[in-house]
Design a protein around this motif. Structure first.
Motif, PDB file in Angstrom:
ATOM      1  N   LEU A 221       0.553  -1.092   0.016  1.00 25.05           N
ATOM      2  CA  LEU A 221      -0.052   0.105   0.173  1.00 25.05           C
ATOM      3  C   LEU A 221       1.064   1.262   0.045  1.00 25.05           C
ATOM      4  O   LEU A 221       1.976   1.587   0.812  1.00 25.05           O
ATOM      5  CB  LEU A 221      -0.555  -0.407   1.223  1.00 25.05           C
ATOM      6  CG  LEU A 221      -1.521  -1.558   1.208  1.00 25.05           C
ATOM      7  CD1 LEU A 221      -2.434  -1.064   2.867  1.00 25.05           C
ATOM      8  CD2 LEU A 221      -3.102  -1.206   0.222  1.00 25.05           C
TER       9      LEU A 221
ATOM     10  N   TYR B 146       0.794   5.492  -0.847  1.00 19.67           N
ATOM     11  CA  TYR B 146       0.066   6.485  -0.347  1.00 19.67           C
ATOM     12  C   TYR B 146       1.187   8.172  -0.459  1.00 19.67           C
ATOM     13  O   TYR B 146       1.786   8.426  -0.516  1.00 19.67           O
ATOM     14  CB  TYR B 146      -0.279   6.560   1.234  1.00 19.67           C
ATOM     15  CG  TYR B 146      -1.335   5.733   1.436  1.00 19.67           C
ATOM     16  CD1 TYR B 146      -2.978   6.328   1.093  1.00 19.67           C
ATOM     17  CD2 TYR B 146      -1.535   4.511   1.571  1.00 19.67           C
ATOM     18  CE1 TYR B 146      -3.497   5.087   1.722  1.00 19.67           C
ATOM     19  CE2 TYR B 146      -2.123   3.418   2.269  1.00 19.67           C
ATOM     20  CZ  TYR B 146      -2.739   3.785   2.258  1.00 19.67           C
ATOM     21  OH  TYR B 146      -4.042   2.173   3.137  1.00 19.67           O
TER      22      TYR B 146
ATOM     23  N   ASP C  79       0.330  11.782   0.457  1.00 22.30           N
ATOM     24  CA  ASP C  79       0.014  12.474   1.457  1.00 22.30           C
ATOM     25  C   ASP C  79      -0.540  14.369   1.773  1.00 22.30           C
ATOM     26  O   ASP C  79      -0.897  14.763   1.980  1.00 22.30           O
ATOM     27  CB  ASP C  79       0.050  12.260   3.475  1.00 22.30           C
ATOM     28  CG  ASP C  79       1.879  12.905   2.981  1.00 22.30           C
ATOM     29  OD1 ASP C  79       2.254  12.880   1.730  1.00 22.30           O
ATOM     30  OD2 ASP C  79       2.382  13.141   4.080  1.00 22.30           O
TER      31      ASP C  79
ATOM     32  N   PHE D  52      -6.768   3.081   4.933  1.00 17.55           N
ATOM     33  CA  PHE D  52      -6.324   4.579   4.866  1.00 17.55           C
ATOM     34  C   PHE D  52      -5.946   5.209   6.028  1.00 17.55           C
ATOM     35  O   PHE D  52      -5.512   4.470   6.507  1.00 17.55           O
ATOM     36  CB  PHE D  52      -8.118   4.578   4.351  1.00 17.55           C
ATOM     37  CG  PHE D  52      -8.381   4.990   5.551  1.00 17.55           C
ATOM     38  CD1 PHE D  52      -8.691   6.260   6.647  1.00 17.55           C
ATOM     39  CD2 PHE D  52      -9.067   3.678   5.852  1.00 17.55           C
ATOM     40  CE1 PHE D  52      -8.843   6.652   7.170  1.00 17.55           C
ATOM     41  CE2 PHE D  52     -10.235   4.084   7.004  1.00 17.55           C
ATOM     42  CZ  PHE D  52     -10.301   5.366   7.935  1.00 17.55           C
TER      43      PHE D  52
ATOM     44  N   HIS E 284      -7.921   7.624   0.650  1.00 17.60           N
ATOM     45  CA  HIS E 284      -8.195   6.219   0.126  1.00 17.60           C
ATOM     46  C   HIS E 284      -7.859   6.025  -1.499  1.00 17.60           C
ATOM     47  O   HIS E 284      -7.245   6.944  -1.859  1.00 17.60           O
ATOM     48  CB  HIS E 284     -10.085   6.417   0.380  1.00 17.60           C
ATOM     49  CG  HIS E 284     -10.700   6.169   1.702  1.00 17.60           C
ATOM     50  ND1 HIS E 284     -11.254   5.160   2.565  1.00 17.60           N
ATOM     51  CD2 HIS E 284     -10.769   7.449   2.821  1.00 17.60           C
ATOM     52  CE1 HIS E 284     -11.936   5.509   3.600  1.00 17.60           C
ATOM     53  NE2 HIS E 284     -11.246   7.160   3.807  1.00 17.60           N
ATOM     54  N   LEU E 285      -8.131   4.359  -0.965  1.00 19.02           N
ATOM     55  CA  LEU E 285      -7.634   4.003  -2.998  1.00 19.02           C
ATOM     56  C   LEU E 285      -8.975   4.872  -3.048  1.00 19.02           C
ATOM     57  O   LEU E 285      -9.944   4.980  -3.141  1.00 19.02           O
ATOM     58  CB  LEU E 285      -7.458   2.222  -2.648  1.00 19.02           C
ATOM     59  CG  LEU E 285      -6.339   1.772  -1.784  1.00 19.02           C
ATOM     60  CD1 LEU E 285      -6.849   0.148  -2.024  1.00 19.02           C
ATOM     61  CD2 LEU E 285      -5.930   2.331  -2.159  1.00 19.02           C
TER      62      LEU E 285
ATOM     63  N   TRP F  58      -4.074   9.337  -5.267  1.00 15.79           N
ATOM     64  CA  TRP F  58      -3.956   9.493  -3.764  1.00 15.79           C
ATOM     65  C   TRP F  58      -2.773   8.058  -3.124  1.00 15.79           C
ATOM     66  O   TRP F  58      -2.291   8.348  -2.724  1.00 15.79           O
ATOM     67  CB  TRP F  58      -3.942  10.390  -3.147  1.00 15.79           C
ATOM     68  CG  TRP F  58      -4.113  12.624  -4.529  1.00 15.79           C
ATOM     69  CD1 TRP F  58      -2.742  13.094  -3.930  1.00 15.79           C
ATOM     70  CD2 TRP F  58      -4.805  12.576  -5.382  1.00 15.79           C
ATOM     71  NE1 TRP F  58      -3.039  14.040  -3.858  1.00 15.79           N
ATOM     72  CE2 TRP F  58      -4.598  14.076  -4.906  1.00 15.79           C
ATOM     73  CE3 TRP F  58      -5.917  12.148  -5.514  1.00 15.79           C
ATOM     74  CZ2 TRP F  58      -5.102  14.968  -6.302  1.00 15.79           C
ATOM     75  CZ3 TRP F  58      -6.251  13.355  -6.397  1.00 15.79           C
ATOM     76  CH2 TRP F  58      -5.775  14.728  -6.885  1.00 15.79           C
ATOM     77  N   ALA F  59      -3.991   6.916  -3.684  1.00 14.81           N
ATOM     78  CA  ALA F  59      -3.220   5.464  -3.239  1.00 14.81           C
ATOM     79  C   ALA F  59      -3.621   4.961  -4.186  1.00 14.81           C
ATOM     80  O   ALA F  59      -4.037   4.869  -4.618  1.00 14.81           O
ATOM     81  CB  ALA F  59      -4.113   5.816  -1.867  1.00 14.81           C
TER      82      ALA F  59
END
Length: 725
Positions: free
Chosen positions: A457, A459, A461, A612, A636-637, A674-675
């Motif tokens: 995962l 991300y 930010d 998330f 979140h995804l 963003w993820a």
């Protein structure tokens, strides 16, 4: 008589005025062992007990004992017990006799060591002496004088060594097994405690961390005593309170005439050269690292499990990446391929394990049946000294009826040695640690992405701004496990490990379980572990305490951490995101979410569920927000809806094009998210290098919403110049 005296004088002059041998070029990590007459020198790997002969012709028919390594001039010093002379040896291991006076005539010394350019000798009922070696700095034939420290020498020793921290000498009484400390200034001795082992400990050593190693002549066994907490300020009361039990560490060479020395400031494993030692990778409680006397094998290139020889490790690895991740050790690869579980491990039933051996050898294996974090309980050694043939070997075992169901660990050790324990060193072979699941016959498990694999995962930010778009602000390994009974899920396990924090903003991490009601989670048995330590809360901030099961949401939200930065520190500005800033991971977690009412498999949300990140409460998170957004900020995804805690007024700010009415979330105008979830152990971009630079095909994948360039994340699709390493 005159002729004999003249000949002796000529020989003495020859040995003291000969060519000076070169010193050692550095502080060696190996220990040196001297045996026999003429003395033969060996290099001993204390980690595995393996040894090799260095020199069997020292230039003189003599035995040398009382060895010590002088870190000032990098020579070995010892006592010639054949001719009653002080000698030294350089990197060529040739004996050079020194010009010493002041010792009792015709007296042999077997105990000696060096510190601060001074050689110390000891003999029971004779005395404790010291010799200043500094005159040799300018003249290798300079006269040396032995100075008596004390004639009170009552402890029966065959070797002693200087502790690197307090500069005191330590040795074990051969008859009683009591460990003593000796003051080199006045000769005072202090009985610290009983080691539990007796015998002729002819060679003793320290390492740089203060662990004390004693090698017994009779059987070659090497024991370790933990003296690592001793400092120069340790009081006698503190010393006598120590547990000084001798723990078997490895098997070395045996001899009836043994002495050793080592450079105490050197690490046991030389990290400047490629390692030839294999370690396990189970959690630390199983005895995995060298500090815990973890299982380890010298790689002989012939004895191993699986199709390919294992790679070398500098220590055991205890996180989710194990020793197979190139981000931990750049030359490592997946070598845990020798053991396969053909059938499930179900309590009270037989199971079959298929083991592939490179050649004939001996296998022993342990299973943590009661899941208490060790292999030390009754019946946990499932295989003992099983002879394997080259190729596939099918082995059967019965899982105890009282085994505790759930995730656990196993350890397989294959060697040319018999009677190995679950820890300690071996001079050949390989160790493989495997995560296992113990189930009752009506319970099964469903893993995502697999029982022994992980998704990544990643991300960014800076949402709702695109900014540097390096996708390394938060990077985690992640896995879910569903515990199933009668086609219904009774528990959800979520595991992971923090890989990188490439941001100054502080973020928390949580998992939403869509369709799983918060009220259906049993709070009494809900469990969160941080680095195998159970947590009562997901975080604290002063008097504020944050629940693991977040209140005020319809769907269950399991909060892993309120602030991921609280679980690590970095050698650089960020954690594992800048080139040249690789360091070990420090934070792993497991959440166990029991369900009050089991959920049918058909009603379960698809993994990875909804992991998330969110803003850490009370901290700045960018100028785009007029105040600290804290828990109101969620990332979140792509196309995953936020929780009720999210502030929907943030949608549409800056580069975000979320449209809740059409199920569009966390994408920009070009569909870039963003993820990310990557279904493998993915290597992320380095700091301030965009994912579009590191993985050029990602733009096509994102803009097409995954309809093309589906393999964008493969290593052969990357530009390694922009990847973290």
């Amino acid at each position: 008589m005159f002729y004999r005296l003249l000949l002796k004088s000529v020989l003495f002059v020859f040995f003291t005025t000969g060519v000076k041998a070169a010193p050692f070029s550095h502080c060696p990590s190996k220990a040196f062992l001297f045996q026999g007459k003429p003395v033969t020198s060996y290099g001993v790997n204390l980690v595995t007990g393996s040894y090799n002969q260095i020199e069997d012709d020292p230039g003189m028919n003599a035995n040398v004992n009382g060895l010590g390594f002088n870190e000032t001039d990098r020579y070995l010093y010892g006592f010639n017990t054949t001719h009653f002379q002080l000698v030294r040896l350089g990197s060529d291991f040739q004996i050079q006799t020194l010009n010493l006076s002041g010792l009792p005539p015709q007296t042999t010394f077997y105990v000696g060591d060096v510190a601060d350019h001074v050689y110390y000798l000891y003999r029971k009922n004779t005395g404790f002496y010291k010799v200043d070696l500094s005159p040799l700095d300018s003249d290798n034939s300079a006269p040396l004088t032995a100075e008596l420290i004390t004639s009170q020498a009552q402890v029966r020793l065959t070797d002693f060594a200087f502790h690197p921290n307090d500069k005191q000498l330590y040795g074990v009484d051969n008859n009683t097994g009591v460990l003593y400390r000796f003051n080199p200034d006045n000769g005072d001795s202090l009985a610290i405690g009983n080691t539990g082992e007796t015998g002729t400990f002819g060679a003793v050593y320290f390492d740089v961390n203060g662990y004390f190693y004693v090698s017994r002549n009779q059987d070659g066994k090497i024991y370790r005593i933990n003296l690592s907490t001793i400092t120069e300020n340790s009081s006698p009361a503190e010393l006598t309170a120590l547990d000084v039990s001798a723990v078997k560490f490895a098997d070395g060479p045996s001899s009836n005439q043994n002495d050793g020395a080592r450079c105490a400031s050197a690490p046991l494993i030389d990290t400047d050269t490629e390692s030839n030692i294999d370690f396990g990778d189970a959690p630390a409680s199983y005895g995995t690292t060298l500090a815990d006397n973890g299982a380890r094998h010298l790689l002989d290139g012939e004895t191993y499990l699986g199709l390919a020889a294992p790679d070398g490790d500098y220590d055991g690895y205890t996180g989710s990446d194990s020793d197979d991740n190139s981000l931990i050790y750049s030359l490592s690869y997946d070598d845990e391929d020798g053991v396969n579980f053909v059938t499930a491990l179900e309590t009270g039933l037989d199971a079959v394990v298929r083991v592939y051996a490179s050649r004939t050898g001996v296998l022993s294996a342990w299973f943590d049946w009661n899941r208490d974090g060790d292999f030390d309980d009754e019946n946990e050694q499932a295989f003992t000294n099983i002879s394997l043939n080259a190729g596939f070997n099918n082995l059967a075992l019965r899982v105890p009826e009282n085994a505790n169901e759930g995730g656990s660990w196993s350890r397989f050790r294959f060697s040319q040695q018999s009677n190995l324990g679950y820890n300690g060193g071996s001079s050949s072979g390989e160790v493989e640690d495997h995560a296992i699941n113990i189930s009752r016959p009506n319970i099964s498990y469903r893993h995502y992405p697999g029982e022994n694999s992980w998704v990544t995962l990643a991300y960014e930010d800076k949402w709702p701004e695109t900014d540097d778009y390096d996708m390394n602000d938060v990077v985690l390994r992640y896995r879910t496990t569903e515990v199933i009974r009668n086609s219904k899920v009774i528990r959800i396990d979520i595991s992971g490990e923090l890989q990188a924090l490439g941001a100054e903003y502080h973020s928390g991490f949580a998992v939403q379980l869509p369709g799983i009601a918060s009220s259906n989670v049993n709070p009494l048995t809900l469990r969160l572990l941080h680095n195998n330590i159970r947590q009562s809360y997901s975080g604290t901030n002063g008097a504020d305490k944050y629940d693991i099961l977040e209140p005020g949401t319809a769907n269950a939200v399991i909060v892993i951490s309120q602030d991921l930065w609280q679980h690590t520190s970095s050698i650089c500005r960020y954690f594992r995101s800048e080139i040249g800033c690789s360091q070990p991971t420090t934070f792993h977690f497991q959440a166990s979410v029991p369900l009050i009412t089991p959920v049918p498999l058909s009603a379960m949300p698809a993994p990875p569920y909804d992991p998330f990140i969110f803003g850490t409460p009370g901290l700045y998170h960018g100028d785009i927000f007029s105040y600290q957004p804290g828990r109101e900020l969620e990332i979140h995804l792509a196309d995953q809806a936020p929780t009720e805690k999210f502030n929907p007024s943030y949608f549409g700010l800056a580069d975000d094009t979320s449209d809740a009415a059409n199920g569009r979330y966390y994408r920009n105008a070009n569909n870039l998210p963003w993820a990310l979830e990557v279904v493998e152990q993915w290597q992320w971009p380095s700091e301030r290098k965009t994912i579009l630079q590191a993985y050029p095909q990602f733009r096509q994948f994102a803009e097409s919403k995954g309809r093309s360039a589906s393999n964008w994340f493969d290593s052969d699709q990357s530009d390694s110049r922009y990847l973290f390493h």
